[in-house]
Design a protein around this motif. Structure first.
Motif, mmCIF file in Angstrom:
data_model
loop_
_atom_site.group_PDB
_atom_site.id
_atom_site.type_symbol
_atom_site.label_atom_id
_atom_site.label_comp_id
_atom_site.label_asym_id
_atom_site.label_seq_id
_atom_site.Cartn_x
_atom_site.Cartn_y
_atom_site.Cartn_z
ATOM 1 N N MET A 1 0.824 -1.187 0.000
ATOM 2 C CA MET A 1 0.000 0.000 0.000
ATOM 3 C C MET A 1 0.867 1.249 0.000
ATOM 4 O O MET A 1 0.496 2.250 -0.609
ATOM 5 C CB MET A 1 -0.932 -0.020 1.204
ATOM 6 N N LEU A 2 1.971 1.167 0.706
ATOM 7 C CA LEU A 2 2.873 2.306 0.744
ATOM 8 C C LEU A 2 3.435 2.597 -0.642
ATOM 9 O O LEU A 2 3.512 3.760 -1.056
ATOM 10 C CB LEU A 2 4.004 2.052 1.742
ATOM 11 N N ALA A 3 3.793 1.553 -1.384
ATOM 12 C CA ALA A 3 4.306 1.744 -2.738
ATOM 13 C C ALA A 3 3.247 2.376 -3.641
ATOM 14 O O ALA A 3 3.553 3.271 -4.433
ATOM 15 C CB ALA A 3 4.773 0.407 -3.307
ATOM 16 N N ALA A 4 2.006 1.932 -3.511
ATOM 17 C CA ALA A 4 0.924 2.514 -4.305
ATOM 18 C C ALA A 4 0.711 3.977 -3.945
ATOM 19 O O ALA A 4 0.485 4.818 -4.822
ATOM 20 C CB ALA A 4 -0.362 1.721 -4.095
ATOM 21 N N ALA A 5 0.797 4.306 -2.660
ATOM 22 C CA ALA A 5 0.642 5.694 -2.239
ATOM 23 C C ALA A 5 1.756 6.563 -2.806
ATOM 24 O O ALA A 5 1.511 7.699 -3.245
ATOM 25 C CB ALA A 5 0.628 5.778 -0.719
ATOM 26 N N ILE A 6 2.968 6.045 -2.834
ATOM 27 C CA ILE A 6 4.097 6.803 -3.378
ATOM 28 C C ILE A 6 3.919 7.030 -4.880
ATOM 29 O O ILE A 6 4.185 8.109 -5.399
ATOM 30 C CB ILE A 6 5.427 6.085 -3.070
ATOM 31 N N VAL A 7 3.445 5.995 -5.592
ATOM 32 C CA VAL A 7 3.230 6.126 -7.029
ATOM 33 C C VAL A 7 2.111 7.121 -7.324
ATOM 34 O O VAL A 7 2.190 7.916 -8.267
ATOM 35 C CB VAL A 7 2.922 4.747 -7.653
ATOM 36 N N LEU A 8 1.045 7.117 -6.528
ATOM 37 C CA LEU A 8 -0.104 7.977 -6.786
ATOM 38 C C LEU A 8 0.055 9.397 -6.252
ATOM 39 O O LEU A 8 -0.693 10.290 -6.648
ATOM 40 C CB LEU A 8 -1.365 7.349 -6.188
ATOM 41 N N LEU A 9 1.004 9.621 -5.365
ATOM 42 C CA LEU A 9 1.192 10.951 -4.781
ATOM 43 C C LEU A 9 1.432 12.040 -5.819
ATOM 44 O O LEU A 9 0.792 13.098 -5.748
ATOM 45 C CB LEU A 9 2.319 10.921 -3.747
ATOM 46 N N PRO A 10 2.300 11.857 -6.821
ATOM 47 C CA PRO A 10 2.475 12.920 -7.816
ATOM 48 C C PRO A 10 1.193 13.242 -8.587
ATOM 49 O O PRO A 10 0.926 14.398 -8.916
ATOM 50 C CB PRO A 10 3.541 12.368 -8.765
ATOM 51 N N LEU A 11 0.384 12.223 -8.853
ATOM 52 C CA LEU A 11 -0.881 12.468 -9.543
ATOM 53 C C LEU A 11 -1.850 13.255 -8.668
ATOM 54 O O LEU A 11 -2.579 14.123 -9.151
ATOM 55 C CB LEU A 11 -1.517 11.139 -9.966
ATOM 56 N N ALA A 12 -1.855 12.961 -7.380
ATOM 57 C CA ALA A 12 -2.722 13.699 -6.462
ATOM 58 C C ALA A 12 -2.274 15.148 -6.323
ATOM 59 O O ALA A 12 -3.097 16.051 -6.179
ATOM 60 C CB ALA A 12 -2.743 13.020 -5.102
ATOM 61 N N ILE A 13 -0.972 15.381 -6.377
ATOM 62 C CA ILE A 13 -0.460 16.759 -6.300
ATOM 63 C C ILE A 13 -0.755 17.502 -7.597
ATOM 64 O O ILE A 13 -1.133 18.675 -7.587
ATOM 65 C CB ILE A 13 1.055 16.742 -5.987
ATOM 66 N N ALA A 14 -0.617 16.820 -8.732
ATOM 67 C CA ALA A 14 -0.849 17.463 -10.030
ATOM 68 C C ALA A 14 -2.305 17.820 -10.248
ATOM 69 O O ALA A 14 -2.616 18.832 -10.867
ATOM 70 C CB ALA A 14 -0.358 16.548 -11.147
ATOM 71 N N ASP A 15 -3.226 17.000 -9.755
ATOM 72 C CA ASP A 15 -4.662 17.251 -9.945
ATOM 73 C C ASP A 15 -5.392 17.036 -8.624
ATOM 74 O O ASP A 15 -6.073 16.033 -8.429
ATOM 75 C CB ASP A 15 -5.207 16.316 -11.023
ATOM 76 N N PRO A 16 -5.267 18.010 -7.695
ATOM 77 C CA PRO A 16 -5.905 17.838 -6.386
ATOM 78 C C PRO A 16 -7.426 17.919 -6.489
ATOM 79 O O PRO A 16 -7.970 18.512 -7.424
ATOM 80 C CB PRO A 16 -5.349 19.002 -5.563
ATOM 81 N N PRO A 17 -8.138 17.310 -5.535
ATOM 82 C CA PRO A 17 -9.603 17.379 -5.548
ATOM 83 C C PRO A 17 -10.081 18.810 -5.321
ATOM 84 O O PRO A 17 -9.423 19.607 -4.642
ATOM 85 C CB PRO A 17 -10.038 16.459 -4.406
ATOM 86 N N THR A 18 -11.219 19.142 -5.898
ATOM 87 C CA THR A 18 -11.762 20.496 -5.760
ATOM 88 C C THR A 18 -12.638 20.660 -4.536
ATOM 89 O O THR A 18 -12.879 21.781 -4.100
ATOM 90 C CB THR A 18 -12.566 20.879 -7.015
ATOM 91 N N GLU A 19 -13.125 19.529 -4.005
ATOM 92 C CA GLU A 19 -13.969 19.604 -2.809
ATOM 93 C C GLU A 19 -13.730 18.386 -1.934
ATOM 94 O O GLU A 19 -13.227 17.361 -2.392
ATOM 95 C CB GLU A 19 -15.449 19.710 -3.182
ATOM 96 N N ALA A 20 -14.116 18.492 -0.666
ATOM 97 C CA ALA A 20 -13.956 17.380 0.274
ATOM 98 C C ALA A 20 -14.995 16.300 -0.025
ATOM 99 O O ALA A 20 -16.098 16.604 -0.490
ATOM 100 C CB ALA A 20 -14.121 17.890 1.705
ATOM 101 N N PRO A 21 -14.663 15.041 0.223
ATOM 102 C CA PRO A 21 -15.641 13.978 -0.010
ATOM 103 C C PRO A 21 -16.830 14.110 0.933
ATOM 104 O O PRO A 21 -16.702 14.566 2.069
ATOM 105 C CB PRO A 21 -14.857 12.692 0.252
ATOM 106 N N GLY A 22 -17.989 13.674 0.456
ATOM 107 C CA GLY A 22 -19.206 13.746 1.247
ATOM 108 C C GLY A 22 -19.307 12.619 2.255
ATOM 109 O O GLY A 22 -18.467 11.712 2.315
ATOM 110 N N ALA A 23 -20.374 12.685 3.042
ATOM 111 C CA ALA A 23 -20.590 11.683 4.090
ATOM 112 C C ALA A 23 -20.801 10.291 3.501
ATOM 113 O O ALA A 23 -20.342 9.298 4.062
ATOM 114 C CB ALA A 23 -21.777 12.077 4.947
ATOM 115 N N THR A 24 -21.469 10.211 2.353
ATOM 116 C CA THR A 24 -21.710 8.909 1.727
ATOM 117 C C THR A 24 -20.400 8.266 1.290
ATOM 118 O O THR A 24 -20.190 7.071 1.493
ATOM 119 C CB THR A 24 -22.642 9.070 0.512
ATOM 120 N N ALA A 25 -19.507 9.057 0.686
ATOM 121 C CA ALA A 25 -18.219 8.530 0.256
ATOM 122 C C ALA A 25 -17.374 8.092 1.452
ATOM 123 O O ALA A 25 -16.726 7.047 1.423
ATOM 124 C CB ALA A 25 -17.469 9.573 -0.567
#
Length: 112
Positions: A1-25
């Motif tokens: 899981m740590l390796a996946a988080a490291i791989v996905l971190l640059p993508l999350a920085i490049a395209d951050p979410p515009t809003e916080a997830p809702g209660a259902t999510a």
């Protein structure tokens, strides 16, 4: 899981979410964490303690069977005669690998 988080971190920085997830999510995420992951690990370690690693590894033989059953139930995928024949071979292989009584024979456990 740590390796996946490291791989996905640059993508999350490049395209951050515009809003916080809702209660259902968040409730769905909590359900996915608590039920299959946490409870599954508890069951895994309990079976490991009771039956050992050799018998625990036999569960992996049954994964294709459950994948096809779930596909048939949830996605209306067809189940063919060849699949049913393959399932019977998988189950026979799992029984033989487990060392359970089969035709009057029981494999002896060996201590490692």
């Amino acid at each position: 899981m740590l390796a996946a988080a490291i791989v996905l971190l640059p993508l999350a920085i490049a395209d951050p979410p515009t809003e916080a997830p809702g209660a259902t999510a968040l409730a769905g995420l909590a359900g996915l964490i608590l039920i299959p992951t946490f409870a599954g690990q508890l069951v895994l370690f309990r079976v490991l303690r009771l039956h050992g690693s050799r018998k625990l590894s036999i569960v992996t033989y049954l994964m294709p069977v459950f994948a096809v059953v779930y596909g048939a139930i949830l996605l209306d995928e067809p189940v063919t005669a060849a699949m049913v024949g393959a399932f019977s071979l998988i189950v026979v292989g799992a029984v033989l690998a487990s060392g359970q009584r089969f035709f009057g024979y029981r494999a002896q456990e060996t201590a490692a």
